[in-house]
Design a protein around this motif. Structure first.
Motif, PDB file in Angstrom:
ATOM      1  N   UNK A 154       0.630  -1.364   0.142  1.00  9.62           N
ATOM      2  CA  UNK A 154       0.105  -0.063   0.069  1.00  9.62           C
ATOM      3  C   UNK A 154       0.994   1.154   0.124  1.00  9.62           C
ATOM      4  N   UNK A 155       1.870   1.159   0.761  1.00  9.56           N
ATOM      5  CA  UNK A 155       3.133   2.306   0.507  1.00  9.56           C
ATOM      6  C   UNK A 155       3.489   2.673  -0.677  1.00  9.56           C
ATOM      7  N   UNK A 156       3.463   1.608  -1.669  1.00 11.08           N
ATOM      8  CA  UNK A 156       4.337   1.728  -2.833  1.00 11.08           C
ATOM      9  C   UNK A 156       3.173   2.452  -3.879  1.00 11.08           C
ATOM     10  N   UNK A 157       1.983   2.685  -3.572  1.00 10.40           N
ATOM     11  CA  UNK A 157       0.987   3.057  -4.528  1.00 10.40           C
ATOM     12  C   UNK A 157       1.009   4.449  -4.708  1.00 10.40           C
ATOM     13  N   UNK A 158       1.412   5.284  -3.706  1.00 18.14           N
ATOM     14  CA  UNK A 158       1.635   6.726  -4.200  1.00 18.14           C
ATOM     15  C   UNK A 158       3.054   6.875  -4.903  1.00 18.14           C
ATOM     16  N   UNK A 159       3.839   6.014  -4.732  1.00 16.56           N
ATOM     17  CA  UNK A 159       5.051   6.129  -5.480  1.00 16.56           C
ATOM     18  C   UNK A 159       4.815   5.670  -7.078  1.00 16.56           C
ATOM     19  N   UNK A 160       3.997   4.816  -7.233  1.00 18.60           N
ATOM     20  CA  UNK A 160       3.755   4.045  -8.549  1.00 18.60           C
ATOM     21  C   UNK A 160       2.909   5.361  -9.315  1.00 18.60           C
ATOM     22  N   UNK A 161       1.764   5.945  -8.553  1.00 20.69           N
ATOM     23  CA  UNK A 161       1.173   7.032  -9.148  1.00 20.69           C
ATOM     24  C   UNK A 161       2.174   8.074  -9.636  1.00 20.69           C
ATOM     25  N   UNK A 162       3.092   8.294  -8.706  1.00 24.78           N
ATOM     26  CA  UNK A 162       4.174   9.516  -9.181  1.00 24.78           C
ATOM     27  C   UNK A 162       4.994   9.123 -10.276  1.00 24.78           C
ATOM     28  N   UNK A 163       5.273   7.647 -10.452  1.00 25.30           N
ATOM     29  CA  UNK A 163       6.013   7.182 -11.391  1.00 25.30           C
ATOM     30  C   UNK A 163       5.368   7.320 -12.746  1.00 25.30           C
ATOM     31  N   UNK A 164       3.934   6.765 -12.947  1.00 25.76           N
ATOM     32  CA  UNK A 164       3.178   7.198 -13.906  1.00 25.76           C
ATOM     33  C   UNK A 164       2.865   8.300 -14.644  1.00 25.76           C
ATOM     34  N   UNK A 205      12.619   7.243 -10.480  1.00 26.42           N
ATOM     35  CA  UNK A 205      11.270   6.971 -10.313  1.00 26.42           C
ATOM     36  C   UNK A 205      10.761   5.313 -10.207  1.00 26.42           C
ATOM     37  N   UNK A 206      11.483   4.745 -11.405  1.00 27.27           N
ATOM     38  CA  UNK A 206      11.394   3.339 -11.374  1.00 27.27           C
ATOM     39  C   UNK A 206      11.735   2.595 -10.167  1.00 27.27           C
ATOM     40  N   UNK A 207      12.896   2.928  -9.612  1.00 31.30           N
ATOM     41  CA  UNK A 207      13.507   2.506  -8.408  1.00 31.30           C
ATOM     42  C   UNK A 207      12.679   2.498  -7.354  1.00 31.30           C
ATOM     43  N   UNK A 208      12.200   3.796  -7.139  1.00 28.35           N
ATOM     44  CA  UNK A 208      11.320   4.192  -6.034  1.00 28.35           C
ATOM     45  C   UNK A 208      10.024   3.418  -6.091  1.00 28.35           C
ATOM     46  N   UNK A 209       9.615   3.142  -7.492  1.00 29.33           N
ATOM     47  CA  UNK A 209       8.050   2.529  -7.403  1.00 29.33           C
ATOM     48  C   UNK A 209       8.094   0.928  -7.208  1.00 29.33           C
ATOM     49  N   UNK A 210       9.221   0.438  -7.687  1.00 27.15           N
ATOM     50  CA  UNK A 210       9.146  -1.109  -8.001  1.00 27.15           C
ATOM     51  C   UNK A 210      10.174  -1.687  -7.279  1.00 27.15           C
ATOM     52  N   UNK A 211      11.210  -1.145  -6.828  1.00 28.30           N
ATOM     53  CA  UNK A 211      12.000  -1.854  -6.018  1.00 28.30           C
ATOM     54  C   UNK A 211      12.079  -1.727  -4.583  1.00 28.30           C
ATOM     55  N   UNK A 263      14.370  -4.071 -13.576  1.00 32.59           N
ATOM     56  CA  UNK A 263      15.262  -3.897 -14.680  1.00 32.59           C
ATOM     57  C   UNK A 263      14.188  -3.780 -15.914  1.00 32.59           C
ATOM     58  N   UNK A 264      13.152  -4.842 -15.932  1.00 31.76           N
ATOM     59  CA  UNK A 264      11.930  -4.565 -17.169  1.00 31.76           C
ATOM     60  C   UNK A 264      11.181  -3.371 -16.956  1.00 31.76           C
ATOM     61  N   UNK A 265      10.992  -2.789 -15.834  1.00 28.39           N
ATOM     62  CA  UNK A 265      10.339  -1.348 -15.842  1.00 28.39           C
ATOM     63  C   UNK A 265      11.132  -0.520 -16.454  1.00 28.39           C
ATOM     64  N   UNK A 266      12.189  -0.429 -15.971  1.00 29.59           N
ATOM     65  CA  UNK A 266      13.377   0.498 -16.570  1.00 29.59           C
ATOM     66  C   UNK A 266      13.298   0.572 -18.255  1.00 29.59           C
ATOM     67  N   UNK A 267      13.704  -0.788 -18.580  1.00 30.40           N
ATOM     68  CA  UNK A 267      13.638  -0.952 -20.001  1.00 30.40           C
ATOM     69  C   UNK A 267      12.583  -0.589 -20.981  1.00 30.40           C
ATOM     70  N   UNK A 268      11.212  -0.842 -20.254  1.00 36.02           N
ATOM     71  CA  UNK A 268       9.912  -0.784 -20.793  1.00 36.02           C
ATOM     72  C   UNK A 268       9.629   0.769 -20.817  1.00 36.02           C
ATOM     73  N   UNK A 269      10.114   1.590 -19.724  1.00 38.07           N
ATOM     74  CA  UNK A 269       9.833   3.021 -19.644  1.00 38.07           C
ATOM     75  C   UNK A 269      10.723   3.688 -20.790  1.00 38.07           C
TER      76      UNK A 269
END
Length: 164
Positions: free
Chosen positions: A57-67, A158-164, A109-115
């Motif tokens: 749940x704490x990652x959700x705001x970080x993922x919103x920020x990433x997107x 942003x990827x590291x913050x949201x997904x790692x 790694x996949x998130x960064x590559x896809x981004x």
């Protein structure tokens, strides 16, 4: 195995809503299809990890920020590519650069590559064998260090913050 089953149930609900038929049979079909979809992806995502619901749940705001950042970067890159295309004389210097990355997990790694690939004008071509470098094709490289720093500072952070 338990998390994989829980995700399968969630995919069953999604299947019902996407197909527009909310029934027990359709839910069962969606759950089975979800499980069959997740089985080969086990190597990409560790279903045995002991993450708590609070951490997720704490990652959700970080993922919103990433997107949000991703959308802004896509718009900026689209404008830059449009400027290149509109010019009467296309003066570009395409090339491939190596970008060292800090991500360690498959998801990161996949998130960064896809981004990078989603951003117009760039395309991730390969990952090094030691998984520490991405090779990226850019439509226009005036300064490779500037492009590399842009990827590392504006996207990877942003990827590291949201997904790692």
């Amino acid at each position: 195995m338990k998390k994989c089953f829980i995700y399968s149930i969630a995919l069953g609900f999604i299947w019902c809503f996407v197909s527009g038929n909310i029934s027990p049979g359709n839910f069962l079909i969606g759950t089975i299809l979800g499980y069959l979809l997740l089985r080969p992806l086990r190597v990409l995502y560790d279903f045995e990890a002991r993450d708590s619901l609070v951490v997720r749940l704490q990652q959700i705001p970080k993922q919103i920020k990433y997107f949000s950042k991703l959308i802004v970067e896509i718009i900026k890159a689209s404008i830059a590519v449009a400027k290149i295309i509109i010019q009467p004389n296309i003066d570009i210097k395409p090339g491939i650069i190596s970008v060292p990355i800090s991500a360690k997990t498959n998801v990161g790694i996949t998130a960064i590559a896809n981004t990078i690939t989603l951003t117009p004008g760039t395309l991730t071509i390969d990952v090094s064998d030691d998984r520490s470098t991405l090779y990226v094709h850019c439509i226009d490289i005036d300064d490779s260090d500037k492009v590399r720093d842009s990827i590392r500072e504006e996207l990877e952070e942003y990827v590291l913050e949201a997904f790692e």
